[in-house]
Design an enzyme around this catalytic site. Structure first.
Site, PDB file in Angstrom:
ATOM      1  N   HIS A  84       0.843  -1.195   0.000  1.00  0.00           N
ATOM      2  CA  HIS A  84       0.000   0.000   0.000  1.00  0.00           C
ATOM      3  C   HIS A  84       0.879   1.246   0.000  1.00  0.00           C
ATOM      4  O   HIS A  84       1.819   1.360   0.794  1.00  0.00           O
ATOM      5  CB  HIS A  84      -0.903   0.013   1.235  1.00  0.00           C
ATOM      6  CG  HIS A  84      -1.717   1.260   1.384  1.00  0.00           C
ATOM      7  ND1 HIS A  84      -1.507   2.161   2.409  1.00  0.00           N
ATOM      8  CD2 HIS A  84      -2.730   1.763   0.641  1.00  0.00           C
ATOM      9  CE1 HIS A  84      -2.365   3.160   2.286  1.00  0.00           C
ATOM     10  NE2 HIS A  84      -3.116   2.950   1.222  1.00  0.00           N
ATOM     11  N   SER A  85       0.610   2.174  -0.923  1.00  0.00           N
ATOM     12  CA  SER A  85       1.257   3.485  -0.946  1.00  0.00           C
ATOM     13  C   SER A  85       2.783   3.336  -1.019  1.00  0.00           C
ATOM     14  O   SER A  85       3.291   2.724  -1.959  1.00  0.00           O
ATOM     15  CB  SER A  85       0.802   4.286   0.271  1.00  0.00           C
ATOM     16  OG  SER A  85       1.068   5.652   0.124  1.00  0.00           O
TER      17      SER A  85
END
Length: 293
Positions: free
Chosen positions: A137-138
């Site tokens: 994520h991210s």
């Protein structure tokens, strides 16, 4: 682009745009579990949704997930998704990267991207993991890119969840707009070695989750934003690759990653009308997507 409407057992419905390219999104579990509906246009083929209320049947495959968090977060942010996947009989690891969360006391000036890639490589080695569904994520996209290059033979599927997807030599700073990039470099030159966290509103987190997220976030080792990615070609051999874009979070870097993967027949792409922290705000929906990755 076809749209799939997922309806979960709790009645929640969400529309997800799916770019099937040459790869129609697959279904690991039957779509006729009570309370689960999957609707799509003919162009998308028959796409099902793994139910989140029933354990795995004998003929359903247990998967091994490694869920890698983004900047300022920790393994804690995956708790809701992990609980759902584990209830389905899957094996789930949610490591916290060095210098963050419950490991914030281990942060040092030299804590960088390579440190975090090594965190995950060591997890895989010491837990003897294989056939992994690797999710980042991210900022976690930077990390899983390095892991995939080094251990592609251990990875069954890779998922970039609203994440950076670097080419060799790219850094988080270099993929940002020029003003943000210059600011991060100035912070380093001025002696700052940990930055943030940013206000939770930046991530468009739902109001009922803001207090929890605010309380748990910790400063990010700044070097992780400046370190360039190493080689990336090794990950190209992974058979199943997915990019998920959360459209309510503005990011030119993530838009570029979506555009690049959407145009590649080797990738599946999904667009969600959610904020950035999908795993916190919409765990049931995300768990269902990951089961099908």
């Amino acid at each position: 682009m076809p749209t799939i409407t997922y309806e979960l057992a709790d009645g929640t419905r969400t529309d997800i745009k799916v770019d099937v390219g040459a790869n129609v999104m697959r279904t690991a579990i039957d779509a006729d579990i009570p309370g689960i509906v999957a609707e799509c246009g003919a162009a998308a083929g028959a796409v099902g949704l793994a139910g989140m209320t029933e354990p795995l049947h004998a003929d359903q495959m247990q998967k091994t997930f490694i869920l890698v968090h983004g900047a300022w977060h920790g393994g804690w942010c995956w708790r809701r998704v992990a609980d759902l996947l584990q209830a389905q009989g899957h094996k789930v690891f949610t490591p916290t990267l060095t210098g963050l969360g419950e490991k914030s006391h281990l942060r040092q000036d030299e804590t960088g991207l390579d440190t975090h890639v090594t965190d995950i490589l060591n997890l895989i080695e010491w837990e003897d993991l294989s056939d992994i569904v690797l999710v980042g994520h991210s900022y976690g996209g930077m990390v899983i890119t390095g892991v995939a290059n080094a251990l592609a033979d251990k990875i069954e599927a890779i998922v970039y969840l609203d994440a950076f997807k670097p080419d060799e030599g790219d850094s988080v700073a270099s993929m940002a707009d020029p003003k943000t990039s210059a600011y991060k470099h100035k912070l380093w030159d001025d002696g700052t070695r940990a930055w943030g966290p940013l206000p939770v509103d930046y991530f468009s987190v739902l109001p009922e989750n803001t207090d929890w997220v605010t309380a748990k976030m910790t400063p990010q080792p700044l070097r992780t934003f400046l370190d360039p990615s190493g080689p990336v070609a090794g990950g190209a051999v992974i058979a199943r690759k997915t990019y998920v874009r959360a459209l309510k979070f503005p990011s030119l870097a993530f838009d570029a990653a979506l555009a690049a993967t959407r145009g590649d027949a080797g990738w599946n792409t999904l667009e969600l009308d959610y904020g950035h922290d999908v795993m916190i705000d919409y765990p049931s929906q995300l768990a269902a997507i990951l089961q099908d990755a």
